[in-house]
Design an enzyme around this catalytic site. Structure first.
Site, mmCIF file in Angstrom:
data_model
loop_
_atom_site.group_PDB
_atom_site.id
_atom_site.type_symbol
_atom_site.label_atom_id
_atom_site.label_comp_id
_atom_site.label_asym_id
_atom_site.label_seq_id
_atom_site.Cartn_x
_atom_site.Cartn_y
_atom_site.Cartn_z
ATOM 1 N N SER A 192 39.301 77.234 74.752
ATOM 2 C CA SER A 192 39.384 77.063 76.196
ATOM 3 C C SER A 192 38.284 76.109 76.693
ATOM 4 O O SER A 192 38.155 75.003 76.181
ATOM 5 C CB SER A 192 39.317 78.435 76.876
ATOM 6 O OG SER A 192 39.604 78.331 78.251
ATOM 7 N N ASP A 213 51.263 78.361 76.491
ATOM 8 C CA ASP A 213 50.043 78.166 77.271
ATOM 9 C C ASP A 213 50.339 77.296 78.496
ATOM 10 O O ASP A 213 50.701 76.133 78.382
ATOM 11 C CB ASP A 213 48.974 77.494 76.398
ATOM 12 C CG ASP A 213 47.593 77.484 77.036
ATOM 13 O OD1 ASP A 213 47.502 77.664 78.268
ATOM 14 O OD2 ASP A 213 46.605 77.276 76.311
ATOM 15 N N HIS A 269 47.712 81.297 77.307
ATOM 16 C CA HIS A 269 46.370 80.760 77.066
ATOM 17 C C HIS A 269 45.481 81.770 76.346
ATOM 18 O O HIS A 269 44.620 81.394 75.551
ATOM 19 C CB HIS A 269 45.743 80.360 78.395
ATOM 20 C CG HIS A 269 44.411 79.707 78.254
ATOM 21 N ND1 HIS A 269 44.246 78.463 77.679
ATOM 22 C CD2 HIS A 269 43.156 80.130 78.594
ATOM 23 C CE1 HIS A 269 42.969 78.140 77.680
ATOM 24 N NE2 HIS A 269 42.287 79.142 78.231
#
Length: 365
Positions: free
Chosen positions: A145, A309, A342
């Site tokens: 991330s 995602d 995600h």
């Protein structure tokens, strides 16, 4: 955990990427495993926005870390083999110096007097930390991330400092959808009446702003496919007031938002969120339009994304993979079919353990 938390004093002459500096700055960090004699087994983990240095437990009596399934003896990031470093990001509220930290000159929190924070600053101070431990070059930098973007900032600004890269659920820059999400989160915090231009307190906390920011974030962290499986369509209960909570998915959002409200400082959230949107790995290309990774010296890279995602779609990982290949790096791209969106790297333990463990084993050969 307190017994394992260490503090690194940031040099007084450190200049932020966009200008400004701080005095008596600190990075809170933890380590696992043992650094070998030639310092060749060091791995640096760069964190997501709200994560801290406690990535994994240090023993059976320690609290679990945010990546506990991944790090430890015999795990994918095997601490019997690797020396692992993880710091709370500069600018966070998790032990490292940030906008909610006291300014030594005034004794009051920096608030908006804290210098403009960039992911380059997180990368640069992380390198300084590793160098202070005697590490001349990392075996690998690992970033999920926001940490993936910070890892790219490290590689672009310290071209020879790591031999390998594990880049997860991230990209060269934030896409417009992700920036829009974070912009709404920042707006929710800033417009809370208790935010008071940054002069809030524990008794007058911008709870509603933080709650809405978290709920907005939760919409982008998981996938609609997973939510279809988890939450039945039927009503959960009769609401206590008109338009109150009655669907299971509403209870889910409310629960996670209430857990988060007081766990993270609002101004730190603003600074880190904006730093993600400011980062643009493409701007390093010279001349304009050239591959920005052309002169890096990575041996190899693993780039991982999840098909579901929304926050960092797989097109971003494909783009990075091709840039790495074009620059001569042995890059492997893996797009998983994890349904957790995600957050898949946090919850799809079997898939991501296998991918990271296999890659690190191969990189050690």
């Amino acid at each position: 955990m307190a017994n394992y938390l260490k503090l690194y004093p940031i040099p007084e002459d450190y200049r932020f990427h966009r200008g400004g500096q701080i005095s008596q700055g600190l990075l809170a960090y933890e380590t696992w495993g043992t650094l070998n004699e030639d310092q060749s087994n060091a791995l640096l983990i760069l964190t997501g926005l709200s994560a801290d240095s406690h990535a994994a437990r240090h023993g059976e009596h320690d609290t679990a870390g945010w990546w506990d399934y991944m790090i430890g003896p015999g795990k994918a990031i095997d601490t019997d083999q690797w020396f692992v470093i993880c710091a709370s990001s500069l600018g966070s509220c998790k032990g490292s110096t940030g906008p909610c930290s006291p300014n030594p000159k005034t004794g009051q929190p920096y608030r908006f007097d804290f210098p403009d924070l960039c992911l380059e600053d997180i990368a640069n101070t992380s390198v300084l930390l590793c160098q202070s431990l005697g590490i001349e070059q990392l075996q690998a930098v690992i970033g999920p991330s926001m940490g993936g973007m910070s890892a790219l900032a490290l590689i672009l600004n310290h071209k020879n400092y790591t031999r390998h890269l594990v880049h997860i659920a991230s990209g060269m820059a934030s896409p417009p959808f992700s920036t829009a999400i974070r912009s709404l989160q920042r707006e929710a915090i800033l417009k809370d009446e208790n935010f008071n231009q940054g002069y809030y307190s524990a008794t007058n906390w911008p709870e509603e702003g933080m709650k809405f920011a978290r709920k907005i974030g939760m919409l982008s962290y998981r996938s609609a496919k997973e939510w279809n499986d988890r939450f039945p369509r039927s009503l959960k209960k009769v609401p206590q007031h008109p338009f109150g909570i009655e669907f299971p998915v509403e209870s889910y959002l409310e629960h996670h938002a209430n857990q988060f409200i007081h766990k993270f400082d609002p101004i730190s959230y603003l600074y880190l969120s904006r730093a993600m949107d400011w980062f643009n790995g493409h701007q390093y290309g010279t001349p304009r339009g050239a591959n920005p990774l052309n002169d890096i010296s990575l041996h190899s890279a693993l780039v991982v994304g999840a098909e579901t995602d929304l926050l960092f779609p797989v097109d971003l990982q494909r783009e990075l993979h091709h840039l790495l290949l074009d620059s001569g790096v042995d890059s492997e791209l893996i797009v998983t079919d994890s349904i957790q969106g995600h957050d898949a790297f946090l919850v799809d333990q079997q898939t991501f353990s296998q991918l990271v463990g296999d890659y690190l084993s191969a990189s050690a050969v």
